[in-house]
Design a protein around this motif. Structure first.
Motif, PDB file in Angstrom:
ATOM      1  N   MET A 279       0.833  -1.198   0.000  1.00 54.46           N
ATOM      2  CA  MET A 279       0.000   0.000   0.000  1.00 54.46           C
ATOM      3  C   MET A 279       0.870   1.252   0.000  1.00 54.46           C
ATOM      4  O   MET A 279       2.067   1.191   0.298  1.00 54.46           O
ATOM      5  CB  MET A 279      -0.892   0.016   1.242  1.00 54.46           C
ATOM      6  N   ASN A 280       0.256   2.363  -0.338  1.00 48.44           N
ATOM      7  CA  ASN A 280       0.917   3.650  -0.172  1.00 48.44           C
ATOM      8  C   ASN A 280       0.772   4.102   1.272  1.00 48.44           C
ATOM      9  O   ASN A 280      -0.307   4.005   1.862  1.00 48.44           O
ATOM     10  CB  ASN A 280       0.306   4.693  -1.112  1.00 48.44           C
ATOM     11  N   ASP A 281       1.855   4.571   1.841  1.00 52.04           N
ATOM     12  CA  ASP A 281       1.866   5.081   3.212  1.00 52.04           C
ATOM     13  C   ASP A 281       2.852   6.243   3.248  1.00 52.04           C
ATOM     14  O   ASP A 281       4.069   6.050   3.317  1.00 52.04           O
ATOM     15  CB  ASP A 281       2.275   3.985   4.187  1.00 52.04           C
ATOM     16  N   ALA A 282       2.316   7.453   3.175  1.00 53.06           N
ATOM     17  CA  ALA A 282       3.165   8.642   3.035  1.00 53.06           C
ATOM     18  C   ALA A 282       4.133   8.812   4.199  1.00 53.06           C
ATOM     19  O   ALA A 282       5.227   9.361   4.024  1.00 53.06           O
ATOM     20  CB  ALA A 282       2.286   9.886   2.901  1.00 53.06           C
ATOM     21  N   GLU A 283       3.760   8.358   5.382  1.00 50.13           N
ATOM     22  CA  GLU A 283       4.651   8.497   6.528  1.00 50.13           C
ATOM     23  C   GLU A 283       5.901   7.626   6.379  1.00 50.13           C
ATOM     24  O   GLU A 283       6.986   8.000   6.830  1.00 50.13           O
ATOM     25  CB  GLU A 283       3.912   8.124   7.819  1.00 50.13           C
ATOM     26  N   SER A 284       5.731   6.479   5.751  1.00 51.53           N
ATOM     27  CA  SER A 284       6.869   5.569   5.573  1.00 51.53           C
ATOM     28  C   SER A 284       7.684   5.921   4.338  1.00 51.53           C
ATOM     29  O   SER A 284       8.917   5.850   4.353  1.00 51.53           O
ATOM     30  CB  SER A 284       6.370   4.128   5.463  1.00 51.53           C
ATOM     31  N   ASP A 285       6.999   6.293   3.263  1.00 50.11           N
ATOM     32  CA  ASP A 285       7.663   6.680   2.012  1.00 50.11           C
ATOM     33  C   ASP A 285       6.686   7.533   1.224  1.00 50.11           C
ATOM     34  O   ASP A 285       5.663   7.030   0.762  1.00 50.11           O
ATOM     35  CB  ASP A 285       8.066   5.439   1.205  1.00 50.11           C
ATOM     36  N   PHE A 311      13.140 -11.051  10.131  1.00 51.18           N
ATOM     37  CA  PHE A 311      12.635  -9.898   9.387  1.00 51.18           C
ATOM     38  C   PHE A 311      13.398  -8.625   9.767  1.00 51.18           C
ATOM     39  O   PHE A 311      13.627  -7.764   8.912  1.00 51.18           O
ATOM     40  CB  PHE A 311      11.127  -9.748   9.635  1.00 51.18           C
ATOM     41  N   HIS A 312      13.795  -8.526  11.015  1.00 53.23           N
ATOM     42  CA  HIS A 312      14.643  -7.397  11.410  1.00 53.23           C
ATOM     43  C   HIS A 312      15.945  -7.412  10.606  1.00 53.23           C
ATOM     44  O   HIS A 312      16.457  -6.355  10.198  1.00 53.23           O
ATOM     45  CB  HIS A 312      14.978  -7.470  12.902  1.00 53.23           C
ATOM     46  N   ASP A 313      16.468  -8.599  10.402  1.00 57.35           N
ATOM     47  CA  ASP A 313      17.755  -8.734   9.718  1.00 57.35           C
ATOM     48  C   ASP A 313      17.690  -8.293   8.251  1.00 57.35           C
ATOM     49  O   ASP A 313      18.734  -7.980   7.659  1.00 57.35           O
ATOM     50  CB  ASP A 313      18.233 -10.185   9.790  1.00 57.35           C
ATOM     51  N   ILE A 314      16.502  -8.277   7.681  1.00 55.58           N
ATOM     52  CA  ILE A 314      16.354  -7.866   6.279  1.00 55.58           C
ATOM     53  C   ILE A 314      16.646  -6.372   6.121  1.00 55.58           C
ATOM     54  O   ILE A 314      17.205  -5.933   5.117  1.00 55.58           O
ATOM     55  CB  ILE A 314      14.927  -8.185   5.778  1.00 55.58           C
ATOM     56  N   GLY A 315      16.269  -5.599   7.143  1.00 54.13           N
ATOM     57  CA  GLY A 315      16.387  -4.142   7.062  1.00 54.13           C
ATOM     58  C   GLY A 315      15.027  -3.539   6.792  1.00 54.13           C
ATOM     59  O   GLY A 315      14.439  -3.777   5.734  1.00 54.13           O
ATOM     60  N   TYR A 316      14.529  -2.771   7.738  1.00 55.91           N
ATOM     61  CA  TYR A 316      13.152  -2.274   7.663  1.00 55.91           C
ATOM     62  C   TYR A 316      13.129  -0.755   7.720  1.00 55.91           C
ATOM     63  O   TYR A 316      14.097  -0.105   8.122  1.00 55.91           O
ATOM     64  CB  TYR A 316      12.321  -2.859   8.803  1.00 55.91           C
ATOM     65  N   LEU A 317      11.988  -0.204   7.353  1.00 53.56           N
ATOM     66  CA  LEU A 317      11.772   1.229   7.492  1.00 53.56           C
ATOM     67  C   LEU A 317      11.329   1.564   8.906  1.00 53.56           C
ATOM     68  O   LEU A 317      11.696   2.604   9.464  1.00 53.56           O
ATOM     69  CB  LEU A 317      10.720   1.712   6.491  1.00 53.56           C
TER      70      LEU A 317
END
Length: 499
Positions: A279-285, A311-317
């Motif tokens: 989804m679009n999420d302006a706060e995240s991107d 999942f943390h190891d993947i790299g998150y926003l």
């Protein structure tokens, strides 16, 4: 109190209590309608176009191919349903049952006139003295079921979205957070009161030949006025979730991790669910859509790191852990009564569901590369989401596939793009359907199957009977035989009809 024009009221509703109608454009001189009014209970309502009651009852979550009705009856008793169906049949009028009005199949648009039956007043939850079952009114919303049972120290499988009815999803099988322990919503059925196509009111249970069909294809066979369902003691009051948001370049890594640490070829623990939205999420991107990934666990205050760390190891926003109770799940996953998906804002919301056994990582990437540019920026589809629902499945798998009309017990995941847009003409609707089908086709091709399997409650409406009810010949033969026996004139043929 009564706003209906007096002369119109006298012409059509002489001798009928004012409690049966509100303002609107009532037809003149319909003696059968007047007779119906006399037979309805004193708390029943009849709404006509132009009234607030009519608008509230008929306004749908998705405006694509909406059904059209000329009158809405709001039954207050099961006999009100009987009389309304008999009236409709006598007048040779089609009828359609309304609950949460979230059904979005384009087949509903084939109803161009007739009678709407709003089940909103048939709302109740009564726990049996032995605490093993509850009798639930045919129009009861899922949130009410959850809240009432919770107050009694009980729970059962319901659909996840709070603003849909219990019965709407249940008649198509019904997925829910507790299905890993107890199976589908339909698997909880003990008995039900049903108004058949000819207006007959009957009680059915496992001794009825119709029982099998009601558990997965029930929209085709009757109007359920009440249901007796299995219920269970609350095993855990505490639940936890971690919401992890990723940028699109992590799509392959995210779903590879989901396969390895969560889905595990259908062995996901019964206390664990994984969901995700594209989804679009302006706060995240502010410029690109993102992956919103939920890991949900029962009986803990913090989701176990064995599930979250990969999942943390993947790299998150961003990541957001939360704790609470079962009643918080809908809010956490943005499907509560006050969440955007529960609002009726005049949008079209077609969905294009497909069942999967696992996430095909390459197909997920290919779908992302189609989805992201199609919804980015000022696109007409920029509120669209792609839903991936990974419930625990042991309770579903453990019940024999031949026991119910619901055909897809072997599946582990449910995916569905929902193409949201404001309808501005046939061109945008055609583009929306093309996008939704293209996304589904990408996932379908990766399964290696000849055809896809679709969840009836998310269906677009163009799917074949085999795609929503199973391709096995014996299934189709049984469904068609029961349809011929119980609804030979096709009265129930607007929501995912058996064809």
């Amino acid at each position: 109190m009564v706003k209906l024009n007096v002369l119109t009221a006298i012409a059509a509703w002489a001798s009928v209590s004012a409690a049966h109608y509100l303002d609107g454009n009532c037809p003149r001189g319909d003696d059968d309608l007047k007779t119906l009014g006399k037979k309805l209970s004193s708390c029943a309502k009849v709404y006509f176009p132009g009234s607030t009651g009519f608008k509230n009852a008929t306004t749908r979550w998705s405006v694509l191919e909406e059904p059209t009705v000329n009158v809405v009856v709001v039954p207050c008793t099961e006999n009100d349903v009987v009389e309304t169906v008999k009236y409709s049949n006598k007048k040779d009028l089609p009828f359609l049952t309304y609950n949460g009005v979230h059904g979005a199949l384009v087949s509903l648009g084939k109803m161009t006139h007739g009678v709407g039956i709003s089940m909103s007043k048939l709302s109740s939850v009564e726990v049996a003295k032995d605490g093993k079952t509850a009798t639930i009114g045919g129009g009861t919303m899922s949130k009410i079921v959850t809240d009432e049972l919770w107050a009694a120290g009980k729970q059962t499988v319901t659909g996840t979205c709070e603003c849909v009815s219990l019965l709407g999803p249940a008649l198509g099988g019904g997925h829910g957070w507790l299905q890993g322990r107890h199976g589908l919503v339909a698997d909880q059925f003990v008995s039900m009161r049903v108004v058949l196509a000819d207006g007959t009111l009957t009680t059915i249970d496992s001794n009825s030949d119709l029982w099998w069909a009601m558990k997965g294809a029930g929209h085709n066979f009757g109007i359920v006025t009440s249901l007796t369902s299995k219920i269970y003691d609350i095993e855990h009051t505490n639940w936890a979730i971690e919401t992890i948001i990723f940028s699109g370049d992590k799509v392959e890594a995210v779903y590879q991790a989901a396969n390895e640490y969560l889905v595990k070829n259908g062995t996901q623990p019964a206390d664990l669910s994984n969901w995700s939205y594209w989804m679009n999420d302006a706060e995240s991107d502010p410029n690109n859509p993102v992956i919103v990934f939920y890991i949900i666990q029962e009986g803990v205050d913090t989701v176990d790191s064995v599930y979250t760390q990969p999942f943390h190891d993947i790299g998150y926003l961003s990541k957001t852990p939360q704790s609470g109770t079962y009643k918080d799940l809908a809010t956490w996953t943005s499907i509560a009564v006050d969440s955007p998906p529960c609002q009726k804002l005049g949008y079209a919301n077609p969905r294009f569901p497909i069942y999967l056994e696992t996430y095909n990582v390459a197909a997920q990437k290919k779908a992302w590369d189609i989805y992201a540019p199609a919804v980015r920026g000022s696109s007409a589809f920029n509120n669209s989401i792609f839903m991936f629902e990974g419930y625990p499945v042991q309770g579903v798998h453990n019940i024999p596939a031949e026991s119910a009309a619901f055909a897809f017990r072997s599946e582990n995941l449910l995916a569905a793009p929902m193409i949201n847009y404001m309808p501005t003409g046939d061109d945008v609707a055609s583009k929306a359907a093309d996008l939704g089908n293209q996304l589904r086709d990408v996932l379908s091709a990766a399964t290696g199957r000849e055809d896809f399997r679709a969840y009836i409650n998310y269906a677009y409406g163009s799917e074949t009977s085999e795609q929503i009810y199973g391709a096995e010949k014996w299934r189709q033969d049984r469904l068609h035989a029961l349809k011929k026996q119980y609804d030979p004139q096709g009265k129930f043929s607007f929501y995912a009809p058996i064809a």
